[in-house]
Design an enzyme around this catalytic site. Structure first.
Site, PDB file in Angstrom:
ATOM      1  N   ARG A 102     -70.794 -38.373 -56.323  1.00  0.00           N
ATOM      2  CA  ARG A 102     -72.074 -38.994 -56.070  1.00  0.00           C
ATOM      3  C   ARG A 102     -73.154 -38.481 -57.022  1.00  0.00           C
ATOM      4  O   ARG A 102     -73.072 -37.087 -57.351  1.00  0.00           O
ATOM      5  CB  ARG A 102     -72.741 -38.412 -54.925  1.00  0.00           C
ATOM      6  CG  ARG A 102     -74.231 -38.788 -54.183  1.00  0.00           C
ATOM      7  CD  ARG A 102     -74.756 -38.384 -53.109  1.00  0.00           C
ATOM      8  NE  ARG A 102     -74.069 -39.445 -51.773  1.00  0.00           N
ATOM      9  CZ  ARG A 102     -74.309 -39.560 -50.837  1.00  0.00           C
ATOM     10  NH1 ARG A 102     -75.341 -38.629 -50.387  1.00  0.00           N
ATOM     11  NH2 ARG A 102     -73.775 -40.238 -49.899  1.00  0.00           N
ATOM     12  N   HIS A 129     -73.707 -48.228 -53.227  1.00  0.00           N
ATOM     13  CA  HIS A 129     -72.967 -47.258 -52.244  1.00  0.00           C
ATOM     14  C   HIS A 129     -71.637 -48.001 -51.797  1.00  0.00           C
ATOM     15  O   HIS A 129     -71.637 -48.325 -50.606  1.00  0.00           O
ATOM     16  CB  HIS A 129     -73.965 -46.802 -51.212  1.00  0.00           C
ATOM     17  CG  HIS A 129     -73.864 -45.607 -50.329  1.00  0.00           C
ATOM     18  ND1 HIS A 129     -72.648 -44.966 -50.681  1.00  0.00           N
ATOM     19  CD2 HIS A 129     -74.215 -44.868 -49.412  1.00  0.00           C
ATOM     20  CE1 HIS A 129     -72.375 -43.917 -49.923  1.00  0.00           C
ATOM     21  NE2 HIS A 129     -73.721 -43.845 -49.113  1.00  0.00           N
ATOM     22  N   GLN A 132     -70.021 -47.063 -48.434  1.00  0.00           N
ATOM     23  CA  GLN A 132     -70.683 -47.135 -47.268  1.00  0.00           C
ATOM     24  C   GLN A 132     -70.457 -48.435 -46.731  1.00  0.00           C
ATOM     25  O   GLN A 132     -70.268 -48.677 -45.322  1.00  0.00           O
ATOM     26  CB  GLN A 132     -72.469 -47.191 -47.691  1.00  0.00           C
ATOM     27  CG  GLN A 132     -73.191 -47.540 -46.562  1.00  0.00           C
ATOM     28  CD  GLN A 132     -73.140 -46.401 -45.315  1.00  0.00           C
ATOM     29  OE1 GLN A 132     -73.353 -45.267 -45.344  1.00  0.00           O
ATOM     30  NE2 GLN A 132     -73.011 -46.726 -43.911  1.00  0.00           N
ATOM     31  N   ASP A 219     -82.398 -49.206 -44.017  1.00  0.00           N
ATOM     32  CA  ASP A 219     -82.299 -48.047 -44.791  1.00  0.00           C
ATOM     33  C   ASP A 219     -83.442 -47.489 -45.117  1.00  0.00           C
ATOM     34  O   ASP A 219     -84.639 -48.109 -44.775  1.00  0.00           O
ATOM     35  CB  ASP A 219     -81.256 -48.313 -46.094  1.00  0.00           C
ATOM     36  CG  ASP A 219     -81.148 -46.923 -46.637  1.00  0.00           C
ATOM     37  OD1 ASP A 219     -81.149 -46.026 -46.056  1.00  0.00           O
ATOM     38  OD2 ASP A 219     -80.628 -47.040 -47.928  1.00  0.00           O
ATOM     39  N   CYS A 259     -77.403 -47.179 -42.287  1.00  0.00           N
ATOM     40  CA  CYS A 259     -76.273 -46.287 -43.196  1.00  0.00           C
ATOM     41  C   CYS A 259     -76.498 -44.938 -42.873  1.00  0.00           C
ATOM     42  O   CYS A 259     -75.841 -43.896 -42.779  1.00  0.00           O
ATOM     43  CB  CYS A 259     -76.316 -46.472 -44.468  1.00  0.00           C
ATOM     44  SG  CYS A 259     -78.177 -45.987 -45.501  1.00  0.00           S
ATOM     45  N   ARG A 287     -67.345 -44.467 -41.241  1.00  0.00           N
ATOM     46  CA  ARG A 287     -67.088 -43.661 -42.712  1.00  0.00           C
ATOM     47  C   ARG A 287     -65.850 -42.835 -42.829  1.00  0.00           C
ATOM     48  O   ARG A 287     -65.573 -42.972 -43.960  1.00  0.00           O
ATOM     49  CB  ARG A 287     -68.514 -42.771 -42.968  1.00  0.00           C
ATOM     50  CG  ARG A 287     -69.685 -43.425 -42.867  1.00  0.00           C
ATOM     51  CD  ARG A 287     -69.812 -44.464 -44.035  1.00  0.00           C
ATOM     52  NE  ARG A 287     -69.692 -43.864 -45.337  1.00  0.00           N
ATOM     53  CZ  ARG A 287     -70.466 -43.019 -46.121  1.00  0.00           C
ATOM     54  NH1 ARG A 287     -71.746 -42.851 -45.673  1.00  0.00           N
ATOM     55  NH2 ARG A 287     -70.310 -42.706 -47.208  1.00  0.00           N
TER      56      ARG A 287
HETATM   57  N1   CP Z   1     -75.014 -42.917 -45.458  1.00  0.00           N
HETATM   58  C1   CP Z   1     -74.608 -41.846 -46.303  1.00  0.00           C
HETATM   59  O1   CP Z   1     -74.170 -41.851 -47.289  1.00  0.00           O
HETATM   60  O2   CP Z   1     -75.073 -40.728 -45.826  1.00  0.00           O
HETATM   61  P1   CP Z   1     -74.994 -39.170 -46.440  1.00  0.00           P
HETATM   62  O3   CP Z   1     -76.237 -39.186 -47.506  1.00  0.00           O
HETATM   63  O4   CP Z   1     -75.224 -38.101 -45.606  1.00  0.00           O
HETATM   64  O5   CP Z   1     -73.747 -38.930 -47.291  1.00  0.00           O
HETATM   65  N1  NVA Z   2     -80.671 -45.599 -50.226  1.00  0.00           N
HETATM   66  C1  NVA Z   2     -80.439 -44.120 -49.736  1.00  0.00           C
HETATM   67  C2  NVA Z   2     -79.105 -43.969 -49.100  1.00  0.00           C
HETATM   68  C3  NVA Z   2     -78.737 -42.606 -48.365  1.00  0.00           C
HETATM   69  C4  NVA Z   2     -77.298 -42.449 -47.920  1.00  0.00           C
HETATM   70  C5  NVA Z   2     -80.405 -43.204 -50.789  1.00  0.00           C
HETATM   71  O1  NVA Z   2     -80.122 -43.464 -51.897  1.00  0.00           O
HETATM   72  O2  NVA Z   2     -81.157 -41.993 -50.529  1.00  0.00           O
END
Ligand code: CP
Ligand code: NVA
Length: 300
Positions: A102, A129, A132, A219, A259, A287
């Site tokens: 990430r 993502h 997701q 989101d 998400c 997930r």
């Molecule tokens: N939806 C998602 O990726 O959640 P986290 O940021 O908790 O991993």
């Molecule tokens: N769009 C959000 C998704 C979190 C899972 C972010 O990037 O923070």
């Protein structure tokens, strides 16, 4: 499939394969049966940003498949002191069977994949993502039994999750309407790529997007890294909320996705999130199953 960098890298058949395997793994797990497949495999998880679902689901998935996860906080690695991504990728490839990453910038994920000799999985970047969306497509498949001809309405920010939703839902033959405030549109190249696969529209009216939708998706208005612009974003997005009015505009049997993490009362009301149309917590559960299927499909 060597790595998973963009959901757009997967063919329709590859997505269906992952989803169907995930559905099977979920059913078997509920009977107490655990498929193995990652014995003696070590999966490294490097997170430059916080995570609840992605990290926990990948760690649990790896353990349940018979492998071993190692969590590597970005700031505890020499990356935090300037060691290059390329050198880190070369070294970690000697120890690990795969790297879940990430990162703030999508280019970090591409660079890691370019220099690693093991599969790299994008666990969220500023652009996409993909993990997701594997769980989201699994949830749509479970609830609707098909993808083709479904209409998904994205209400809110044209962000990383939205970009992956456009690419993957268009790939599966779904119609996609994105309703976002002017200035917060999804990535223009991704919209064009989506439009080559299926009808994709970017509009500004949430009710127009929700009209006849089978799936409503939203989101946060303030993604990780956007905090400095919070006040401006709260003003821009105040109309882009999934509430009863938006839900009532969609089809009677519409499902609602998010998400997570959610900012209840901002992009979604409590009523909708906890109501009968919400598939949000099954989506979160999925997930685990979808990421497990992904780990089994990649050459770890
Ligand atoms: N939806 C998602 O990726 O959640 P986290 O940021 O908790 O991993
Ligand atoms: N769009 C959000 C998704 C979190 C899972 C972010 O990037 O923070």
């Amino acid at each position: 499939m060597k790595s998973l960098i963009s959901i757009g890298d997967l063919t329709k058949d590859e997505i269906v394969d992952v989803v169907q395997l995930a559905v099977r793994l979920k059913a078997e797990r509920s009977q107490g049966t655990f498929v193995e497949g990652l014995q003696h495999k070590i999966v490294g998880m490097i997170f430059e940003k916080p995570s609840t679902r992605t990290r926990a689901a990948f760690e649990v998935a790896t353990v349940e498949l018979g492998g071993y996860p190692i969590y590597l906080n970005w700031n505890d690695l020499q990356l935090g002191r300037g060691e290059t991504i390329a050198d880190t990728a070369r070294v970690l490839s000697k120890y690990l069977s795969g790297i879940v990453l990430r990162a703030t910038s999508h280019s970090t994920i591409i660079e890691m994949a370019n220099y690693a000799s093991v599969p790299v999985i994008n666990a969220l970047s500023d652009l996409e993502h993909p993990c997701q969306l594997l769980a989201d497509l699994m949830t749509i498949y479970e609830k609707k039994g098909t993808f083709s001809g479904m209409k998904i309405a994205w209400i809110g920010d044209g962000n990383n999750v939205c970009n992956s939703a456009i690419l993957s839902c268009a790939q599966m033959g779904m119609r996609v309407d994105v309703a976002c405030p002017p200035g917060y549109e999804p990535n223009a190249d991704i919209v064009l790529r989506g439009q080559q696969l299926s009808p994709v529209r970017v509009i500004h009216d949430p009710l127009e997007a929700a009209s006849a939708a089978d799936i409503l998706y939203t989101d946060t208005w303030i993604s990780m890294g956007d905090e400095a612009a919070s006040a401006q974003r709260l003003r821009a997005f105040s109309r882009y909320r999934i509430d009863e009015k938006v839900l009532n505009t969609a089809k009677d049997d519409a499902i609602v996705l998010h998400c997570l993490p959610a900012h209840r009362g901002q992009e979604i009301t409590d009523e909708v999130m906890d109501g009968p149309h919400s598939a949000i917590f099954e989506q979160a559960e999925n997930r685990l199953h979808a990421q497990k299927a992904l780990l089994l499909k990649l050459p770890l």
